[in-house]
Design a protein around this motif. Structure first.
Motif, short mmCIF file in Angstrom:
data_model
loop_
_atom_site.label_atom_id
_atom_site.label_comp_id
_atom_site.label_asym_id
_atom_site.label_seq_id
_atom_site.Cartn_x
_atom_site.Cartn_y
_atom_site.Cartn_z
N LYS A 1 -22.70 41.57 -23.88
CA LYS A 1 -23.29 40.70 -24.91
C LYS A 1 -24.05 41.63 -25.86
O LYS A 1 -25.06 42.23 -25.48
CB LYS A 1 -24.22 39.69 -24.24
CG LYS A 1 -25.05 38.86 -25.19
CD LYS A 1 -24.23 37.80 -25.91
CE LYS A 1 -25.16 36.86 -26.67
NZ LYS A 1 -24.55 36.40 -27.92
N ARG A 2 -23.49 41.78 -27.08
CA ARG A 2 -23.96 42.82 -27.98
C ARG A 2 -25.19 42.40 -28.80
O ARG A 2 -25.13 42.30 -30.03
CB ARG A 2 -22.81 43.23 -28.92
CG ARG A 2 -21.57 43.80 -28.20
CD ARG A 2 -21.84 45.17 -27.61
NE ARG A 2 -22.41 46.10 -28.58
CZ ARG A 2 -21.69 46.82 -29.46
NH1 ARG A 2 -20.40 46.72 -29.49
NH2 ARG A 2 -22.30 47.65 -30.28
N ASP A 3 -26.31 42.23 -28.13
CA ASP A 3 -27.53 41.88 -28.86
C ASP A 3 -28.04 43.05 -29.68
O ASP A 3 -28.90 42.88 -30.54
CB ASP A 3 -28.60 41.38 -27.89
CG ASP A 3 -28.99 39.95 -28.15
OD1 ASP A 3 -28.15 39.20 -28.66
OD2 ASP A 3 -30.14 39.57 -27.85
N ASP A 4 -27.49 44.23 -29.41
CA ASP A 4 -27.86 45.41 -30.22
C ASP A 4 -27.35 45.26 -31.66
O ASP A 4 -27.83 45.96 -32.56
CB ASP A 4 -27.29 46.69 -29.60
CG ASP A 4 -25.77 46.64 -29.44
OD1 ASP A 4 -25.26 45.62 -28.93
OD2 ASP A 4 -25.10 47.61 -29.82
N SER B 1 -33.63 45.44 -33.01
CA SER B 1 -32.48 45.23 -32.16
C SER B 1 -32.83 44.39 -30.94
O SER B 1 -33.93 44.43 -30.42
CB SER B 1 -31.87 46.56 -31.75
OG SER B 1 -32.77 47.25 -30.95
N GLY B 2 -31.86 43.62 -30.55
CA GLY B 2 -31.79 43.02 -29.24
C GLY B 2 -32.91 42.10 -28.81
O GLY B 2 -33.36 41.22 -29.54
N GLU C 1 -31.88 31.18 -25.66
CA GLU C 1 -30.88 31.05 -26.73
C GLU C 1 -29.80 32.12 -26.59
O GLU C 1 -28.62 31.87 -26.85
CB GLU C 1 -31.56 31.16 -28.10
CG GLU C 1 -32.47 29.99 -28.36
CD GLU C 1 -33.14 30.01 -29.72
OE1 GLU C 1 -33.75 29.01 -30.09
OE2 GLU C 1 -33.06 31.05 -30.42
N LEU C 2 -30.22 33.30 -26.18
CA LEU C 2 -29.28 34.39 -25.95
C LEU C 2 -28.25 33.98 -24.90
O LEU C 2 -27.05 34.17 -25.05
CB LEU C 2 -30.08 35.63 -25.54
CG LEU C 2 -29.49 36.76 -24.72
CD1 LEU C 2 -28.37 37.44 -25.47
CD2 LEU C 2 -30.58 37.76 -24.40
N ARG D 1 -16.69 37.98 -12.74
CA ARG D 1 -16.84 38.29 -14.16
C ARG D 1 -18.33 38.53 -14.45
O ARG D 1 -19.16 37.65 -14.25
CB ARG D 1 -16.31 37.15 -15.02
CG ARG D 1 -16.24 37.52 -16.48
CD ARG D 1 -15.79 36.34 -17.29
NE ARG D 1 -14.35 36.33 -17.53
CZ ARG D 1 -13.71 35.28 -18.02
NH1 ARG D 1 -14.37 34.17 -18.28
NH2 ARG D 1 -12.42 35.34 -18.27
N ILE D 2 -18.61 39.75 -14.91
CA ILE D 2 -19.99 40.17 -15.14
C ILE D 2 -20.26 40.21 -16.64
O ILE D 2 -19.45 40.74 -17.40
CB ILE D 2 -20.21 41.61 -14.57
CG1 ILE D 2 -19.81 41.69 -13.10
CG2 ILE D 2 -21.65 42.07 -14.78
CD1 ILE D 2 -19.58 43.12 -12.61
N VAL D 3 -21.39 39.67 -17.06
CA VAL D 3 -21.84 39.83 -18.45
C VAL D 3 -23.08 40.70 -18.43
O VAL D 3 -24.08 40.36 -17.77
CB VAL D 3 -22.15 38.48 -19.13
CG1 VAL D 3 -22.71 38.71 -20.53
CG2 VAL D 3 -20.91 37.60 -19.19
N ALA D 4 -23.03 41.85 -19.12
CA ALA D 4 -24.19 42.75 -19.20
C ALA D 4 -24.83 42.60 -20.58
O ALA D 4 -24.14 42.59 -21.59
CB ALA D 4 -23.75 44.19 -18.97
N MET D 5 -26.14 42.48 -20.59
CA MET D 5 -26.85 42.32 -21.86
C MET D 5 -27.14 43.68 -22.47
O MET D 5 -27.87 44.48 -21.87
CB MET D 5 -28.20 41.61 -21.62
CG MET D 5 -28.08 40.25 -21.00
SD MET D 5 -27.28 39.11 -22.15
CE MET D 5 -27.49 37.56 -21.26
N HIS D 6 -26.59 43.93 -23.64
CA HIS D 6 -27.00 45.13 -24.39
C HIS D 6 -28.22 44.74 -25.20
O HIS D 6 -28.12 44.10 -26.24
CB HIS D 6 -25.89 45.63 -25.30
CG HIS D 6 -26.16 47.01 -25.84
ND1 HIS D 6 -27.41 47.39 -26.28
CD2 HIS D 6 -25.37 48.09 -25.99
CE1 HIS D 6 -27.37 48.65 -26.68
NE2 HIS D 6 -26.13 49.10 -26.51
N THR D 7 -29.38 45.13 -24.68
CA THR D 7 -30.64 44.68 -25.25
C THR D 7 -31.08 45.48 -26.47
O THR D 7 -32.16 45.24 -27.01
CB THR D 7 -31.73 44.74 -24.17
OG1 THR D 7 -31.56 45.96 -23.44
CG2 THR D 7 -31.62 43.58 -23.21
#
Ligand SMILES: *Cc1c(COP(=O)(O)O)cnc(C)c1O
Length: 300
Positions: free
Chosen positions: A35-38, A45-46, A161-162, A282-288
């Motif tokens: 999840k490209r919050d960057d 960012s993020g 919200e994210l 299925r893994i979702v990694a947060m790019h903070t």
């Protein structure tokens, strides 16, 4: 929501989901998505925007004219706060841990008008006891106190919200932890059955667990904090980690930072290699985000 915050957020980019391909993922039959919050904003960012949004809405609703907070000399939190304050026409003030100094992060803070106070490590630790917006002794009228890392319950609303933006089904969410506030927001927002794993950027994550528990509105069972990938402590790195970040960039075109996201992805890959995640997950990694902090390191 305050109209100033709405118009600021309208200028932000979309935080998309991207799928990673890597041999270890195929071998272990797990999927990894980022999840490209960057990508939200080139400066803010993020997760710092996610955390600040409802806090600033509260401050504006109270008629605050200044936000006062604290952080390290490369703080992503103060960096985001100073920039947003500048954009919203709010004054900002920051307590910085350590001797007066200069670096690219601090230059940005000054440029955006943040008033800086350098404080000893002891004074800095003392500041951590003030948790409520109006609790800092001697704070000016019209000023709003924000604890380290924006670690207050209002931050969880923005993080929710994210989570709500993730429009695929998933089994696991991973996120890096500093104060654990982002993790707490994710824990509260995911649907039942989803496992949430925090990766501590600091050594000795036991206090972190308590801090996260204190932020949660009710006890939850669906989460854990992994403390094996701190690489010597907060903002410490090892050649192994730097090499991993370079490799990851080459393979995925996604830039990581060595403080938070690099350690998390290193940990995720290591756990995958060790067979930690059952096949089919299925893994979702947060790019903070946090890439501005890279200016403190020799990264290519
Ligand atoms: C601040 C930060 C974190 C940690 O967030 P917490 O809510 O304090 O746990 C993670 N990643 C990045 C890039 C950050 O800047």
């Amino acid at each position: 929501m305050h109209p100033k915050l709405i118009s600021l957020e309208n200028q932000f980019a979309r935080s998309i989901l991207t799928k990673v391909s890597a041999p270890c993922l195929d071998r272990e039959q797990v999927e990894l998505w980022i999840k490209r919050d960057d990508l939200l904003h080139p400066i803010v960012s993020g997760n710092k925007w996610r955390k600040l949004k409802y806090i600033l809405n509260h401050a504006l609703s109270l008629g605050a004219i200044k936000i006062v907070s604290m952080g390290g000399a490369y703080s992503n939190h103060l960096h985001a706060l100073a920039y947003i304050g500048h954009r919203l026409g709010l004054q900002t003030e920051g307590f910085i841990r350590g001797e007066p100094q200069s670096n690219p992060t601090l230059s940005d803070l000054r440029r955006w008008g943040m008033h800086l106070h350098f404080v000893s490590r002891e004074d800095y630790r003392n500041l951590r006891q003030y948790k409520d917006w109006n609790s800092l002794p001697g704070i000016d009228t019209g000023a709003y106190w924000l604890p380290e890392g924006g670690s207050v319950d209002l931050a969880l609303q923005g993080v929710a919200e994210l989570v709500s933006e993730i429009d695929i089904l998933y089994d696991v969410v991973c996120c890096p932890c500093g104060t654990g506030t982002t993790l707490a927001g994710i824990i509260e927002a995911v649907r039942p059955g989803v496992q949430v794993i925090g990766f501590s950027a600091l050594k000795g994550g036991s206090f972190l667990k308590r801090d996260v528990e204190a932020l949660l509105t009710q006890p939850r069972e669906n989460w854990d904090i992994v403390t094996d990938y701190h690489f010597g402590g907060f903002a410490r790195t090892k050649p192994d980690l730097i090499e991993f970040i370079e490799h990851f960039l080459n393979e995925t075109s996604v830039q990581l930072d060595p403080i938070y996201t690099g350690k998390m992805f290193y940990g995720i890959y290591d756990l995958i290699e060790k067979g930690f995640f059952p096949a089919g997950r299925r893994i979702v990694a947060m790019h903070t985000g946090g890439l501005q902090g890279n200016r403190g390191f020799c990264l290519t």
